[in-house]
Design a protein around this motif. Structure first.
Motif, PDB file in Angstrom:
ATOM      1  N   THR A 181     -32.633  -2.902  15.207  1.00  0.00           N
ATOM      2  CA  THR A 181     -31.387  -2.171  15.456  1.00  0.00           C
ATOM      3  C   THR A 181     -31.668  -0.675  15.491  1.00  0.00           C
ATOM      4  O   THR A 181     -32.585  -0.183  14.827  1.00  0.00           O
ATOM      5  CB  THR A 181     -30.335  -2.458  14.371  1.00  0.00           C
ATOM      6  OG1 THR A 181     -30.822  -2.020  13.102  1.00  0.00           O
ATOM      7  CG2 THR A 181     -30.025  -3.944  14.298  1.00  0.00           C
ATOM      8  N   ARG A 182     -30.875   0.026  16.279  1.00  0.00           N
ATOM      9  CA  ARG A 182     -31.002   1.478  16.394  1.00  0.00           C
ATOM     10  C   ARG A 182     -29.610   2.102  16.439  1.00  0.00           C
ATOM     11  O   ARG A 182     -28.706   1.552  17.066  1.00  0.00           O
ATOM     12  CB  ARG A 182     -31.759   1.867  17.664  1.00  0.00           C
ATOM     13  CG  ARG A 182     -33.257   1.647  17.607  1.00  0.00           C
ATOM     14  CD  ARG A 182     -33.909   2.170  18.881  1.00  0.00           C
ATOM     15  NE  ARG A 182     -33.471   1.401  20.045  1.00  0.00           N
ATOM     16  CZ  ARG A 182     -34.086   0.292  20.477  1.00  0.00           C
ATOM     17  NH1 ARG A 182     -35.165  -0.152  19.849  1.00  0.00           N
ATOM     18  NH2 ARG A 182     -33.634  -0.353  21.549  1.00  0.00           N
ATOM     19  N   SER A 184     -27.631   5.741  17.447  1.00  0.00           N
ATOM     20  CA  SER A 184     -27.844   6.968  18.205  1.00  0.00           C
ATOM     21  C   SER A 184     -26.494   7.612  18.513  1.00  0.00           C
ATOM     22  O   SER A 184     -25.435   7.025  18.281  1.00  0.00           O
ATOM     23  CB  SER A 184     -28.601   6.684  19.505  1.00  0.00           C
ATOM     24  OG  SER A 184     -27.881   5.792  20.337  1.00  0.00           O
TER      25      SER A 184
END
Length: 263
Positions: A181-182, A184
């Motif tokens: 998961t990221r 941003s």
């Protein structure tokens, strides 16, 4: 009526409407954002000493004013919302003689000067300048209010990551059998100053006004007024392995804190 005066009046009306809601939410100890992001960096940059005279600008319900008094400062605290000042007074009955709460508009140069020339060792504005329609009068007044070598410390939402068009994005994908998961932030506008409505706390009665300005706006304004910038911090939350938050500002700073010194 000037554009700035109209915006200031509208902003004050909004804050009078949300003052009770914000005070109830923040309580005596404020929220995690102020406790972990704003307060530690602000205290380090202010370096308040016993006996200092401190001007707390846009003090809200007085949480940080009381903290300054606990550190030994003599505090003059102002806010343009009479409702918020009344709430601050109600919470500060045990601080009589140490905090002087006043209703005052930070866009009114003459009203600010009435608080005393070269009286203050330092001044502070916690998460407030983005709520003020025109910060030019305040910048000019601080040059008169602060003692020589006095400092002004202020925090704002980091405009590089919290501009009007900012979108928080949470992504996940499978990579080699692992779910990665990221978090941003997507930004499409940054350089142009603008005002917009915002909800600072979910559920507040009405949106309030926020005034976006790029970092260069603040820096150039204070440098042009004869200050020098000799400190700034970009704090973030510490990663909590047990946190279930989908987006919690670990690698992106949600706020920026500046220190400008009068020379």
């Amino acid at each position: 009526m000037s554009q700035w005066k109209a915006l200031t009046d509208q902003s004050r009306e909004r804050w009078d409407q949300v003052a009770g809601f914000w005070d109830d939410y923040m309580g005596e100890h404020s929220n995690r954002f102020h406790r972990e992001i704003v307060r530690p960096s602000t205290e380090r940059l202010l370096e308040v000493k016993e006996g200092d005279m401190v001007l707390d600008i846009a003090c809200g319900n007085g949480n940080f004013s009381r903290r300054l008094a606990d550190l030994g400062a003599q505090v003059v605290a102002l806010d343009y919302s009479a409702v918020m000042i009344e709430r601050a007074k109600q919470r500060s009955t045990s601080y009589e003689g140490r905090i002087d709460y006043q209703v005052a508009d930070a866009t009114d140069y003459d009203a600010l000067l009435a608080f005393g020339a070269e009286r203050y060792d330092c001044a502070v504005a916690n998460m407030a300048l983005m709520d003020i329609a025109d910060i030019g009068p305040l910048t000019s007044a601080l040059g008169q209010l602060l003692k020589r070598d006095g400092v002004f410390v202020f925090s704002i939402p980091h405009p590089s990551f919290q501009s009007p068009s900012a979108r928080k994005i949470h992504e996940s994908e499978e990579i080699n059998g692992q779910i990665v998961t990221r978090n941003s932030v997507q930004i499409s506008k940054y350089l142009t100053p603008e005002s917009f409505e915002t909800i600072g706390i979910r559920g507040q009665p009405v949106p309030h006004l926020l005034f976006h300005r790029p970092l260069s706006y603040y820096i150039n304004l204070f440098l042009g007024a004869g200050f020098v910038m000799d400190g700034w911090e970009e704090p973030s939350f510490q990663l909590d392995a047990d946190s279930t938050a989908r987006f919690d500002w670990y690698e992106l700073p949600p706020a920026v804190i500046f220190r400008f010194r009068k020379k």
